[in-house]
Motif scaffolding. Sequence first.
Motif, PDB file in Angstrom:
ATOM      1  N   ALA A 199       0.956  -1.192  -0.043  1.00  0.00           N
ATOM      2  CA  ALA A 199       0.002   0.104  -0.128  1.00  0.00           C
ATOM      3  C   ALA A 199       0.790   1.266  -0.127  1.00  0.00           C
ATOM      4  N   CYS A 200       0.605   2.214  -0.937  1.00  0.00           N
ATOM      5  CA  CYS A 200       1.218   3.482  -1.002  1.00  0.00           C
ATOM      6  C   CYS A 200       0.309   4.752  -0.906  1.00  0.00           C
ATOM      7  N   ASP A 201       0.602   5.490   0.302  1.00  0.00           N
ATOM      8  CA  ASP A 201      -0.531   6.608   0.358  1.00  0.00           C
ATOM      9  C   ASP A 201       0.268   8.025   0.425  1.00  0.00           C
ATOM     10  N   TYR A 202      -0.267   8.763  -0.059  1.00  0.00           N
ATOM     11  CA  TYR A 202       0.119  10.104   0.026  1.00  0.00           C
ATOM     12  C   TYR A 202      -0.106  10.593   1.516  1.00  0.00           C
ATOM     13  N   SER A 203       1.009  11.426   1.840  1.00  0.00           N
ATOM     14  CA  SER A 203       1.110  11.844   3.434  1.00  0.00           C
ATOM     15  C   SER A 203       0.672  13.452   3.075  1.00  0.00           C
ATOM     16  N   GLN A 245      -7.774   1.536  -5.459  1.00  0.00           N
ATOM     17  CA  GLN A 245      -7.532   2.901  -5.453  1.00  0.00           C
ATOM     18  C   GLN A 245      -8.643   3.442  -4.534  1.00  0.00           C
ATOM     19  N   ASP A 305      -6.354   8.735  -1.052  1.00  0.00           N
ATOM     20  CA  ASP A 305      -5.134   9.023  -1.448  1.00  0.00           C
ATOM     21  C   ASP A 305      -4.315   7.779  -1.561  1.00  0.00           C
ATOM     22  N   GLU A 306      -4.724   6.472  -1.528  1.00  0.00           N
ATOM     23  CA  GLU A 306      -3.921   5.535  -1.350  1.00  0.00           C
ATOM     24  C   GLU A 306      -3.967   4.519  -2.869  1.00  0.00           C
ATOM     25  N   SER A 336       4.813   4.081   2.486  1.00  0.00           N
ATOM     26  CA  SER A 336       4.553   2.747   1.918  1.00  0.00           C
ATOM     27  C   SER A 336       4.305   1.461   3.059  1.00  0.00           C
ATOM     28  N   HIS A 340      -1.208  -1.185   5.279  1.00  0.00           N
ATOM     29  CA  HIS A 340      -1.430   0.224   5.442  1.00  0.00           C
ATOM     30  C   HIS A 340      -1.027   1.018   6.373  1.00  0.00           C
TER      31      HIS A 340
END
Length: 926
Positions: free
Chosen positions: A701-705, A877, A880-881, A916, A926
Amino acid sequence: MPRLVLIDGSSYLFRAFHALPPLTNADGEPTGALFGVVNMLRATLKEQPDYAAFVVDASGPTFREALYPQYKANRPPMPDELRAQVEPMLQLVEALGLPILRVPGVEADDVIGTLALQGAADGIDVTISTSDKDFAQLVRPHVELVNTMTGSRMDGDEAVVAKFGVRADQIVDMLALMGDSIDNIPGVPKCGPKTAAKWLAEYGTLDGVVANAGAIKGKIGESLREALPQLPLSRQLATIKTDVALDVAPQALGLRERDVDALRGLYARYGFNQALKELDGVNALESPHMDVRALAGDPHKSRGSGRYAAPAEADEAPPAAELSAPGEYEAILTMEQLDAWIAKLQAAGEFALDTETDSLDPMRANLVGISFAVETGHAAYLPLGHDYPGAPAQLDRAAALAALKPLLEDAGRRKLGQHGKYDLHVFRRHGVAVRGYADDTMLESFVLNSSQRHDMDSLAQRLLGYDTIKYESVAGKGAKQIPFSAVAIDDAARYAAEDADITLRLHRVLAPKLAVEPSLEGVYRDIEMPLVPVLERIEANGVKIDADELRRQTADLSRRMLAAQQKATELAGRSFNLDSPKQLQALLFDELKLPALVKTPKGQPSTNEEALEAIADQHELPRVILEYRGLAKLRSTYTEKLPEMVNPDTGRVHTSYHQAGAATGRLASSDPNLQNIPIRTEDGRRIRKAFVAPQGRKIVACDYSQIELRIMAHLSEDAGLLNAFAAGADIHRATAAEVFGRTLEEVTSNERRAAKAINFGLMYGMSAFGLARNLGIGRGEAQDYIATYFSRYPGVRDFMERTRQQARDQGYVETVFGRRLYLEYIQRGTQGQRAGAERAAINAPMQGTAADIIKRAMVDIDAWLAGQGGQALMILQVHDELVFEADAGFVDTLLAEVPARMAAAAELRVPLVVDSGLGDNWEEAH
């Protein structure tokens, strides 16, 4: 009484410059600030004051620089494009008949202050037209402040106290304590409006605060004592002089006749086309608060049409007759007919395409027929699966698809559709990977105006004046509805071929509209259309579900629901149905006599979530009911339902993403809706544990901070936010330090939580009341928090004010990439509707830009993944992830590549940061 209007010219020139887009005239000269100032002047002149003056700063130093050489030393030089508009502004003011005052050695504020008090002493009502807070010190009987750009008015001590928390006679002392970073006035470090107002409430005046400085505790007390020597100077710098020796009295500031010839030349030069008509008595303008761009005509074609509010088709020329006329359609029943149509499609530059199936679920739909159109008014339907008794012979589906496949998979042949992602799924399921999908009428409409309906029936009626054949008219409705495969081919051909024909007609209307809006066409071409096949692949990939885990969660939720029911029965003293609003209403409000703080539209006491939250602090029962409902919703929506949604062919769950589902551009999902899985509660997070990787693979999982806060920093250009993000600081802790006057190390967890609520709340238009309820504090304290926040982050305040004004002026706001959100109620409707539109205006540029950024990232990452041989799949999606499923041996490569590509999806003034995670399930990753 006679009325004198004193216009703070410098203030409005800067406000107009920052509030309006960078407009230019036909010769490329900047005109944006001129439009705003002229609009403000027209509003003033329309009110017919007895006296007026346009006051600006004279060149050269003032007495304040003599007192303090560093005064205003930090101000950046005036931008060249603004400097170029100063002289034209003065020419326009002069031609409009307004006296212009410039007095060397003092500032415009001092000239205005002197005239204001002279006028009031002479029995004249004085209005100071400005947006500068410093003028609040002048408010008194017969002197009021009006911000013409926003319409706000300050006409007495009560209004000043409501705005600043102190009386007008205390404003100077407040300014001295706070200091001013813009004017470089020294004050007390870390002293914001809340602290200054508190001290002045306790000690009355600055002198009182100074006299009691030793009694003030903590770090702020130390700061005050260190600042004592400079406070008299700060007060002197902040005080507006009211005794300037002037050569003119208020009664001498009468308006002159307009210089019509000069105005005509200036209006023509700067493209004020509508103002020219008004000058000559043609099409006179009615409202002084009209859209400044309507006043100016259309001086900035490169930024779009410049029309006010959303594009409305009703005031445009009707469509060409051929676009509204009935079409001619045929059914393709022989290979000769199909070959002829394939040749026609090959020869066409583009063609419309549509499918008919036996299911709304694209992952389970079987192909019943295909329709095509290459010219408006003519289309064909290829039936492939009609199986009703007596149905005519149809072409073999496999043979027909084999004939069509080279054409459909040819990326050089442009295809267009209406919600074509569904059709891409259907063709993929039948062995055809459609390429060259170039246009989608649903998305064309959505990008042009996201607030309208984008279904084919609505578009055809609105844009073409055409009533389409409804599905119910050929298939029936309700219990008697038949599958499309049972519809007579003649009827099916009329219905299905019309779909392809109308799609082509709509494209003929919508494409030219986009072509004259370059920013919108960029959103459509560079973001939305490339995303269609990406979303189709994500949906087709699906995600594996651990049904056993969900069954365990269902059992646990059921046990806890039963416990909540038992607890509720104990609290009520009798049994009742927790799922019955009628029984709850009787119990809570009739028997327990709890206050009905929220009502239904019919005026009855409500038992919805908001109503129960409102009374949860007065009795334990509402809280237990809320707990029960939360558990029940998780069980019915996810833990029970998800296993039933597993596709039998793939063994996975396949959500559907909707590009036209949210006005801001954010993707929505359905069947199942994965956007609404709660993440703030342990139970909600636990549901993600059931989204798992197959054997030998991992979930990444990749998430905008904090992406929306970063976008806020970019858009507002606030120095404090920019510096905090550039330094990699904890932005909520940094905000808490600013708001509460502490060092980063001193910030408590509760203070950080409050700062987080402020940071996010302001983006969503949260009021002091909402913040107070969120934090469990008094409304006044919440207002102080907000005021202090804006004093520490003035760029955010200015951005919000600027955005509201832009929304009022042009009827829409834009994302960084040019996407628009039209605001229907920004200047009309009820007060509540206007307030809601203003909140949307603040939030939409951030939420919409975040949506654009992740969409750009998805397109880039999908292209990269295409060359990785299936070692990783993009499977979800959510906000923001992005979530991936990857071979265990490919995880390191994925973790190196994806965050970098996400971070590079936009160039902002602050870095984009991507967090990530890795695990065997989504909850772990997550």
